[in-house]
Design a protein around this motif. Structure first.
Motif, PDB file in Angstrom:
ATOM      1  N   ALA A 408      85.225 -67.730 -99.752  1.00  0.00           N
ATOM      2  CA  ALA A 408      85.941 -66.502 -99.379  1.00  0.00           C
ATOM      3  C   ALA A 408      84.965 -65.397 -98.997  1.00  0.00           C
ATOM      4  CB  ALA A 408      86.835 -66.054-100.534  1.00  0.00           C
ATOM      5  N   GLY A 409      83.873 -65.281 -99.739  1.00  0.00           N
ATOM      6  CA  GLY A 409      82.865 -64.288 -99.394  1.00  0.00           C
ATOM      7  C   GLY A 409      82.213 -64.567 -98.055  1.00  0.00           C
ATOM      8  N   LEU A 410      81.983 -65.857 -97.748  1.00  0.00           N
ATOM      9  CA  LEU A 410      81.385 -66.214 -96.460  1.00  0.00           C
ATOM     10  C   LEU A 410      82.316 -65.856 -95.310  1.00  0.00           C
ATOM     11  CD1 LEU A 410      79.255 -67.605 -94.724  1.00  0.00           C
ATOM     12  CD2 LEU A 410      80.396 -69.781 -95.190  1.00  0.00           C
ATOM     13  N   LEU A 411      83.597 -66.179 -95.438  1.00  0.00           N
ATOM     14  CA  LEU A 411      84.543 -65.811 -94.381  1.00  0.00           C
ATOM     15  C   LEU A 411      84.627 -64.303 -94.210  1.00  0.00           C
ATOM     16  CD1 LEU A 411      87.434 -68.355 -95.050  1.00  0.00           C
ATOM     17  CD2 LEU A 411      85.688 -68.444 -93.265  1.00  0.00           C
ATOM     18  N   GLY A 412      84.568 -63.568 -95.325  1.00  0.00           N
ATOM     19  CA  GLY A 412      84.564 -62.116 -95.220  1.00  0.00           C
ATOM     20  C   GLY A 412      83.305 -61.581 -94.555  1.00  0.00           C
ATOM     21  N   ALA A 413      82.157 -62.172 -94.890  1.00  0.00           N
ATOM     22  CA  ALA A 413      80.903 -61.711 -94.286  1.00  0.00           C
ATOM     23  C   ALA A 413      80.875 -61.975 -92.790  1.00  0.00           C
ATOM     24  CB  ALA A 413      79.717 -62.397 -94.964  1.00  0.00           C
ATOM     25  N   LEU A 414      81.483 -63.054 -92.338  1.00  0.00           N
ATOM     26  CA  LEU A 414      81.516 -63.349 -90.909  1.00  0.00           C
ATOM     27  C   LEU A 414      82.455 -62.430 -90.149  1.00  0.00           C
ATOM     28  CD1 LEU A 414      81.545 -67.260 -90.957  1.00  0.00           C
ATOM     29  CD2 LEU A 414      79.650 -65.759 -90.337  1.00  0.00           C
ATOM     30  N   ALA A 415      83.364 -61.759 -90.846  1.00  0.00           N
ATOM     31  CA  ALA A 415      84.338 -60.911 -90.170  1.00  0.00           C
ATOM     32  C   ALA A 415      83.668 -59.824 -89.349  1.00  0.00           C
ATOM     33  CB  ALA A 415      85.299 -60.287 -91.196  1.00  0.00           C
ATOM     34  N   PHE A 416      82.632 -59.181 -89.912  1.00  0.00           N
ATOM     35  CA  PHE A 416      81.884 -58.174 -89.170  1.00  0.00           C
ATOM     36  C   PHE A 416      80.540 -58.712 -88.680  1.00  0.00           C
ATOM     37  CE2 PHE A 416      84.089 -54.243 -90.989  1.00  0.00           C
ATOM     38  CZ  PHE A 416      84.706 -53.983 -89.779  1.00  0.00           C
ATOM     39  N   LEU A 491      89.083 -63.993-105.755  1.00  0.00           N
ATOM     40  CA  LEU A 491      88.928 -64.439-104.371  1.00  0.00           C
ATOM     41  C   LEU A 491      89.026 -63.283-103.393  1.00  0.00           C
ATOM     42  CD1 LEU A 491      91.119 -67.681-104.545  1.00  0.00           C
ATOM     43  CD2 LEU A 491      88.624 -67.543-104.533  1.00  0.00           C
ATOM     44  N   ILE A 492      90.042 -62.436-103.569  1.00  0.00           N
ATOM     45  CA  ILE A 492      90.210 -61.301-102.650  1.00  0.00           C
ATOM     46  C   ILE A 492      89.042 -60.336-102.781  1.00  0.00           C
ATOM     47  CG2 ILE A 492      91.663 -59.315-102.108  1.00  0.00           C
ATOM     48  CD1 ILE A 492      94.080 -60.982-102.893  1.00  0.00           C
ATOM     49  N   GLY A 493      88.585 -60.102-104.018  1.00  0.00           N
ATOM     50  CA  GLY A 493      87.454 -59.196-104.199  1.00  0.00           C
ATOM     51  C   GLY A 493      86.191 -59.691-103.512  1.00  0.00           C
ATOM     52  N   CYS A 494      85.923 -60.997-103.609  1.00  0.00           N
ATOM     53  CA  CYS A 494      84.745 -61.555-102.939  1.00  0.00           C
ATOM     54  C   CYS A 494      84.875 -61.457-101.421  1.00  0.00           C
ATOM     55  CB  CYS A 494      84.541 -63.010-103.352  1.00  0.00           C
ATOM     56  SG  CYS A 494      84.014 -63.220-105.075  1.00  0.00           S
ATOM     57  N   ALA A 495      86.071 -61.748-100.910  1.00  0.00           N
ATOM     58  CA  ALA A 495      86.270 -61.655 -99.458  1.00  0.00           C
ATOM     59  C   ALA A 495      86.087 -60.221 -98.974  1.00  0.00           C
ATOM     60  CB  ALA A 495      87.664 -62.172 -99.094  1.00  0.00           C
TER      61      ALA A 495
END
Length: 598
Positions: A408-416, A491-495
């Motif tokens: 989840a953190g990886l997908l969030g990091a790729l967002a920007f 999960l949401i916090g990591c994302a």
């Protein structure tokens, strides 16, 4: 009208700024060339105009700075760098994603593919395209919203003469409809041949601002290009006639059987060749460079030199409409575009969904997370002594986060982070526009992906444990709501931490590092703080809050509130809340700072 006033880049100690008090304008209906040697500050000047570079000065696009334009992508089309987008994304998906960002219909992507002549490559991946095809994709991206102004950084670099002719024909078509075109180049001949106005800079400062005709007359040298199988004989003839007439003529021996004659014209060269019976295959007026090397042809006093075969290049570039893929009917319409706009609050959500699912990254991440989670859960079950909650989450004590949270953190990091690596939104106030709508869309989509990833991981772990151990390690939970809420919050916090950190630090790697920093660095600090007794017990807090509100909520809401408070009271929950608060403040601060202009 594009007006750049006092552009000055931020300088480092003991080094001058790359751009120093640069002021010029690019008029509508004209093609303007920003000419300079490599390292003269051309690219930095464009980045300052787009507010991608810290510095001073202001640029007005039809009377408004970029940060005052509601939809910059509809006003300015940009080509920066050599990478048009993620190499694993198809051409059509890339343009459809940018259509959503610009707020135009998705059908515009297919129309622009026809314009740039690569409709047959719509399903090809960007990483498989040649340099010329990549440049066409970048041009299609710049023209998607039918902008008034085009800013192009070295658009013809590495292209063949035929592709250069096609490119400049397209730019000329845009300018003929009233648009303003500004492109950078280090080739003086290209600037003189294709621009209406040439702005020359050196070491970041303005050297000259001239019409193309004045630039050609003062900075370049007209010449006659001759191709003949008897180059040495013709050079001798022209040299003897020049000496007899006491005229200054310079003859340059090009590669093969070509000559460049400076100080004469086609009529004089042609008549001399006819009088002496010299066969001529080509005779044309050209614009040469300001100087040349030296490869002597023994015809004094005329000097000769070896140089590039510009005659063939000019002849090939002179026919832009003969290039493959050129479309007369599909040129840009007009500066005040009639392209239908697609607005509304769902526009950033549409863009984010197309960005996420335009590549195989989410699927590959989910597959990797599920495999790692299943293997970890099986190892924990075989070792024994692991609580069921941690067993289903595949979270051993030794790991800072479970695989699903890392995914989840990886997908969030790729967002920007992906947008900073592949600047899809370069015109929208930088690679990432500081707008709450886009941030909310990224947070919402990443939260949904994180929950889906967590559900897949738990379901896969439960199925694997039931299959391998015949359901031995599992039992029906007596109270499932609180663990499920804790799992969803993690999960949401990591994302969200990945999204905000990658937006602040402009890197997907930094975003993922911020996710890992929460359990590794922040949680130990929070545990030290929480070692003492709490002065505000959680027991009885829900009834007290209910009494402070005018609206009475359902009794079941007390359990939801208490569950959320207990999650936040845990070290990991507290660390996530603190980290998200700091990152959100940092994101807002960097957004406000980027709006400050001198």
């Amino acid at each position: 009208m594009l007006q750049a006033i006092g552009l000055t880049s931020t300088s480092r100690p003991s080094t001058p700024p790359l751009v120093d008090d640069l002021t010029f304008e690019a008029r509508p209906g004209n093609v303007t060339a920003l000419l300079g040697h490599p390292g003269s500050g051309k690219t930095t000047a464009l980045r300052l105009m787009l507010e991608l570079e810290p510095g001073r000065g202001v640029t007005y696009f039809r009377g408004r700075p970029l940060h005052r334009i509601a939809h910059p992508g509809r006003e300015v089309g940009v080509l920066l760098g050599d990478v048009p987008g993620n190499p694993s994304r198809t051409v059509r998906n890339q343009l459809r994603m940018l259509c959503a960002a610009a707020g135009v219909p998705s059908a515009r992507a297919d129309a622009m593919l026809e314009v740039v002549g690569i409709a047959g490559l719509r399903d090809q991946r960007l990483g498989s395209l040649s340099l010329g095809m990549e440049r066409r994709v970048a041009l299609a991206s710049a023209l998607l919203a039918d902008p008034c102004t085009l800013l192009l950084d070295e658009p013809s670099a590495g292209l063949s003469p035929r592709e250069r002719g096609w490119l400049h024909g397209l730019l000329r078509g845009h300018a003929s409809l009233g648009g303003a075109v500004l492109f950078t180049t280090s080739d003086a001949k290209e600037a003189a041949r294709n621009a209406d106005r040439v702005i020359t800079i050196e070491a970041g400062r303005l050297i000259a601002d001239q019409d193309a005709a004045d630039f050609t007359r003062t900075r370049l040298r007209p010449r006659v290009a001759v191709r003949t199988p008897h180059a040495a004989r013709l050079a001798d003839v022209l040299g003897r006639e020049a000496r007899a007439a006491q005229r200054a003529v310079e003859i340059v021996a090009e590669s093969g059987n070509r000559l460049s004659v400076y100080g004469s014209n086609c009529a004089e060269v042609g008549e001399a060749a006819f009088r002496h019976g010299v066969l001529v295959h080509q005779l044309a007026d050209e614009t040469g460079d300001a100087g040349s090397g030296s490869a002597a042809v023994p015809v004094p006093p005329a000097r000769t030199a070896a140089g590039p075969g510009a005659a063939a290049e000019a002849a090939a570039a002179a026919d832009p409409e003969g290039a493959p893929g050129f479309s007369r009917q599909a040129r840009p319409r007009r500066p005040d575009s009639a392209v239908r706009r697609v607005g509304g609050p769902l526009r950033p959500v549409r863009y984010e969904l197309l960005r996420v699912f335009g590549t195989a990254t989410p699927v590959l991440t989910a597959a990797l997370v599920v495999v790692a989670s299943v293997l970890t859960a099986l190892a924990l079950a075989r070792a024994g002594h692991t609580p069921q909650n941690r067993l289903l989450a595949a979270w051993p004590e030794l790991l800072p986060l479970p695989p699903a949270a890392l995914g989840a953190g990886l997908l969030g990091a790729l967002a920007f982070g992906e947008e900073y690596r592949y600047p899809a939104l370069a015109a929208d106030r930088g690679t990432v526009p500081r707008r709450m709508g886009l941030l909310a869309a990224k947070l919402g989509v990443c939260a949904a992906l994180a929950l889906l990833l967590g559900a897949l991981a738990v379901a896969a772990d439960a199925a694997a444990l039931a299959f391998v151990f015949d359901g031995g390690p599992l039992r029906a939970p007596a109270r499932w709501f609180s663990p499920a809420a804790s799992w969803a919050g993690l999960l949401i916090g990591c994302a969200w931490a990945g999204v905000l950190a990658s937006g602040v630090f402009r890197s997907a790697t930094a975003g993922l590092a911020a996710v890992l920093a929460v359990p590794v660095m922040v949680v130990p600090l929070v545990r030290r703080v929480l070692e003492g007794s709490s002065a505000y017990p959680v027991t009885g807090l829900a009834p007290r809050l209910r009494g402070l509100t005018w609206v009475q909520w359902l009794p079941e809401a007390d359990r939801v509130l208490l569950g959320a408070l207990r999650v936040m009271a845990q070290p990991v929950g507290t660390a996530l809340v603190l980290s998200l608060t700091v990152l959100l403040c940092a994101y807002g601060f960097t957004g406000l700072r980027s709006r400050v202009r001198w």
